[in-house]
Design a protein around this motif. Sequence first.
Motif: not given
Ligand code: NCD
Length: 264
Positions: A59-61, A174-178, A9-12, A120-123, A87-92, A214-218
């Motif tokens: 690109l997200r993959h 962070l969310r549990l990334q199930k 949602t957010r990144t795109r 978590s790529r954000v972490a 990795a999720h560099p623009t979030q960092a 929180h990077p969301s989604p929560m």
């Molecule tokens: C995160 C992601 O997609 O890595 N969300 C984001 O980009 N803000 C975190 C997540 O999915 O939990």
Amino acid sequence: MNAFFEHSTRTRTSFEMAANRLGARIINWDMSSSSMAKGESFEDTLHTLNATHPDALILRHADYNAPHYATMIMDCPVINAGDSWRAHPTQALLDALTIRQHKGDLAGLRIAILGDIAHSRVAASDIELFTRLGAEIHIIAPPALMPDWDETKNLKLFTEIEAGLEECDIVMTLRLQKERMAKGLTGSDTDYHVQYGLSMERLSLARADALVMHPSPMNRGVEIDNEIADDPRRSLIRKQMANGVPVRMAVLEMCLSGSINTRD
Ligand code: NCD
């Protein structure tokens, strides 16, 4: 060109808004209506996108190192909008900016990152950037979600939330990334909330002026309580979202102007 092979949602949206604000036009390639449903491979899809000559590919993959792989096919810069759990560099970048706006320099700050660190790529990207900027990181995770890392001067590992939150300036949860977990790695959402959910009571174990991210989604009521998520005095969550646009404008500008080596 936005090419998201995973949900967003957010990144795109913020890359799209960023490109528009810079006066660029953006094409949103859509996986669900693409020929991948007819069996076309990732590699062939990239060749097709490259043949239309975009100036940049965002690109997200879900696959490890996919953006790096894409750089070998694409003739334009490839911007990593989320690479597997890696990795999720623009979030960092937007997280660091948000912290600077509210706490000043990161050097000397104690930042807790709490939850599903292993997936978590954000972490991963936050830890890399925040430690480079001189912050001390407290990783807090259940044993099953704690990566096999060694502690360093600026990186301490905790399985108990109480000890980990002590004297922290920022608490990021962070969310549990199930979708990236092996089955059965965690118990129920209720158990997780009892043991690791961020409540006002637990937040009071950090510094009195500690702020929450929180990077969301929560998943409200699992890793974070409504009371914190919606408290503008404690929560930076909406500020993080808002910072996505200017940060991604800067990234696009740097990549498209050739002012950085986009092969790195
Ligand atoms: C995160 C992601 O997609 O890595 N969300 C984001 O980009 N803000 C975190 C997540 O999915 O939990």
